[in-house]
Motif scaffolding. Structure first.
Motif, PDB file in Angstrom:
ATOM      1  N   HIS A  55      67.280  46.117  74.546  1.00  0.00           N
ATOM      2  CA  HIS A  55      67.073  45.513  73.229  1.00  0.00           C
ATOM      3  C   HIS A  55      67.478  44.049  73.187  1.00  0.00           C
ATOM      4  O   HIS A  55      67.469  43.435  72.117  1.00  0.00           O
ATOM      5  CB  HIS A  55      67.878  46.271  72.165  1.00  0.00           C
ATOM      6  CG  HIS A  55      67.578  47.733  72.122  1.00  0.00           C
ATOM      7  ND1 HIS A  55      66.333  48.233  71.819  1.00  0.00           N
ATOM      8  CD2 HIS A  55      68.378  48.807  72.366  1.00  0.00           C
ATOM      9  CE1 HIS A  55      66.370  49.550  71.868  1.00  0.00           C
ATOM     10  NE2 HIS A  55      67.591  49.920  72.202  1.00  0.00           N
ATOM     11  N   HIS A  59      72.957  42.325  70.806  1.00  0.00           N
ATOM     12  CA  HIS A  59      72.184  42.788  69.655  1.00  0.00           C
ATOM     13  C   HIS A  59      73.118  43.055  68.479  1.00  0.00           C
ATOM     14  O   HIS A  59      74.076  43.822  68.598  1.00  0.00           O
ATOM     15  CB  HIS A  59      71.411  44.060  70.014  1.00  0.00           C
ATOM     16  CG  HIS A  59      70.338  44.383  69.018  1.00  0.00           C
ATOM     17  ND1 HIS A  59      70.604  44.893  67.775  1.00  0.00           N
ATOM     18  CD2 HIS A  59      68.994  44.230  69.089  1.00  0.00           C
ATOM     19  CE1 HIS A  59      69.475  45.060  67.108  1.00  0.00           C
ATOM     20  NE2 HIS A  59      68.486  44.653  67.883  1.00  0.00           N
ATOM     21  N   GLY A 268      71.696  50.701  75.602  1.00  0.00           N
ATOM     22  CA  GLY A 268      71.109  49.389  75.362  1.00  0.00           C
ATOM     23  C   GLY A 268      71.752  48.315  76.210  1.00  0.00           C
ATOM     24  O   GLY A 268      71.668  47.126  75.906  1.00  0.00           O
ATOM     25  N   SER A 314      71.512  52.359  69.971  1.00  0.00           N
ATOM     26  CA  SER A 314      70.354  52.041  70.796  1.00  0.00           C
ATOM     27  C   SER A 314      69.197  52.992  70.512  1.00  0.00           C
ATOM     28  O   SER A 314      68.036  52.575  70.395  1.00  0.00           O
ATOM     29  CB  SER A 314      70.729  52.104  72.281  1.00  0.00           C
ATOM     30  OG  SER A 314      69.613  51.796  73.093  1.00  0.00           O
ATOM     31  N   LEU A 317      67.366  52.162  67.440  1.00  0.00           N
ATOM     32  CA  LEU A 317      66.429  51.052  67.612  1.00  0.00           C
ATOM     33  C   LEU A 317      65.193  51.479  68.391  1.00  0.00           C
ATOM     34  O   LEU A 317      64.080  51.045  68.092  1.00  0.00           O
ATOM     35  CB  LEU A 317      67.120  49.900  68.353  1.00  0.00           C
ATOM     36  CG  LEU A 317      68.189  49.158  67.546  1.00  0.00           C
ATOM     37  CD1 LEU A 317      69.061  48.348  68.484  1.00  0.00           C
ATOM     38  CD2 LEU A 317      67.537  48.256  66.509  1.00  0.00           C
ATOM     39  N   SER A 318      65.360  52.349  69.410  1.00  0.00           N
ATOM     40  CA  SER A 318      64.250  52.688  70.302  1.00  0.00           C
ATOM     41  C   SER A 318      63.290  53.693  69.704  1.00  0.00           C
ATOM     42  O   SER A 318      62.084  53.577  69.843  1.00  0.00           O
ATOM     43  CB  SER A 318      64.804  53.256  71.611  1.00  0.00           C
ATOM     44  OG  SER A 318      65.582  52.324  72.274  1.00  0.00           O
TER      45      SER A 318
END
Length: 369
Positions: A55, A59, A268, A314, A317-318
């Motif tokens: 990412h 982040h 991440g 993470s 986000l993914s």
């Protein structure tokens, strides 16, 4: 004294001949795809710092979640104890894995995730009373890590030469293709009384040279393993979390492995963590009144709460887009989020009641997801 000079006095770098090594580049900060050195030079991190920082660097969302976890619980022994981030991560991760995975075993990097998987398979047969199935099947140019078990199942090279006499017995095979698939299937059948498990990097061998092969031939190998009672381990340390176009490379297969190994992009790139998942078939072989059938394996930082928090951030986000899409579909609503952006663009003739239903469903999704 500069950072480079200080480094050279005290540091031994990985994969580096220190006698004639170039000076290391002193990085002081990262942001997104960029790394910045102490002189202000900017570098595009085109390898995600060894394939982990999926990412981007620093982040803010992951940093926020890690910071919050540090203020609550930084670590606790995981033998005999548990905590919310570890349980929540396992609950989130298992449904994402292809096939049916049932249990998560935490470690701290890709090599240890592989070690755990190999020990699971070897002890599985021992617990079952079969002491003959001790040989591992692997690809010739594979790379699974640098600990001894992981080296054993990796292709022999200049990196393993000093240790070759100490590595355990492995049956190495070529990558499958149209010309050799029947030969490979025959070998599995012939050696099925000896082969404990087959470990593989699905679709692409990373450190071995980015060697690619087709999913349909891997499927044929997995089918043969299942028919011949050979356990299977997918090393998705590199291929996991979107690197092959699907969330996991094994999503492109019909037949799925007994065990997955994950690391690298899991957090991440924020901090170390390894995961070995398994299905119920593996787990049940270790349930016994006989204490000797216990999996005696662990690490000091197993299931570290901060690493779990980073992993949860993470995954948010993914995979959020797909989770939102499926959530709304289950409610009878077609919405196609752009990442974590939910937008509504309905026909003008939509009723107020239907609009209210959509808005309420979005509020529920924010609460539940």
């Amino acid at each position: 004294m500069s950072l480079i000079e200080r480094d050279k006095k005290v540091i031994w770098h990985p994969y580096t001949q220190m006698k004639d090594a170039q000076n290391p580049i002193p990085i002081v900060r990262g942001e997104g795809v960029y790394l910045y050195d102490e002189n202000g030079n900017k570098y595009i991190d085109a390898v995600s710092s060894w394939w982990v920082t999926i990412h981007g660097h620093a982040h803010p969302y992951i940093a926020e979640k890690v910071s919050a976890q540090l203020k609550e619980l930084e670590h606790v022994i995981f033998a005999g104890f548990t905590h919310e981030p570890a349980v929540k991560l396992a609950e989130r991760l298992l449904p994402l894995l292809p096939g049916k995975q049932d249990k998560i075993f935490y470690s701290d990097n890709g090599s240890t995730a592989v070690e755990v998987a190999l020990k699971m398979c070897l002890q599985y047969w021992n617990n079952k009373g079969n002491t003959q199935k001790k040989k591992v099947l692997a690809f010739k140019d594979a790379y699974h890590g640098d600990t001894f078990g992981a080296m054993s199942v990796s292709g022999r090279s200049i990196f393993t030469n000093p240790f070759n006499d100490l590595l355990f017995d492995v049956e190495f095979i070529d990558l499958p293709n149209a010309d050799n698939i029947l030969e490979l299937q025959t070998k599995i059948s012939q050696l099925q009384t000896e082969i404990c498990c087959f470990i593989f990097e699905p679709l692409i061998l990373g450190a071995g040279g980015m060697l690619m092969y087709e999913a349909k031939y891997l499927d044929e190998l997995l089918k043969s393993c299942k028919e011949n009672d050979v356990l299977t381990i997918a090393d998705e340390v590199m291929t996991g979390f979107g690197r092959t176009g699907t969330y996991f490379a094994c999503e492109q297969l019909i037949h799925h492995p007994n065990i997955f190994c994950l690391s690298k992009g899991l957090t991440g790139g924020t901090m170390p963590m390894g995961v070995t998942s398994c299905n119920e078939k593996i787990f049940e072989a270790f349930l016994s009144d006989d204490k000797l059938k216990t999996l005696y394996h662990g690490h000091s930082f197993t299931a570290n709460p901060v690493a779990c928090a980073a992993s949860l951030a993470s995954l948010y986000l993914s995979g959020l887009r797909d989770r939102l899409y499926n959530y709304f579909l289950s409610k009878g609503i077609i919405l196609r989020p752009l990442g974590n952006i939910i937008y509504i663009l309905p026909p003008y003739v939509i009723s107020n009641d239907d609009l209210a239903y959509i808005y309420n469903s979005i509020l529920q999704a924010l609460d539940e997801i």
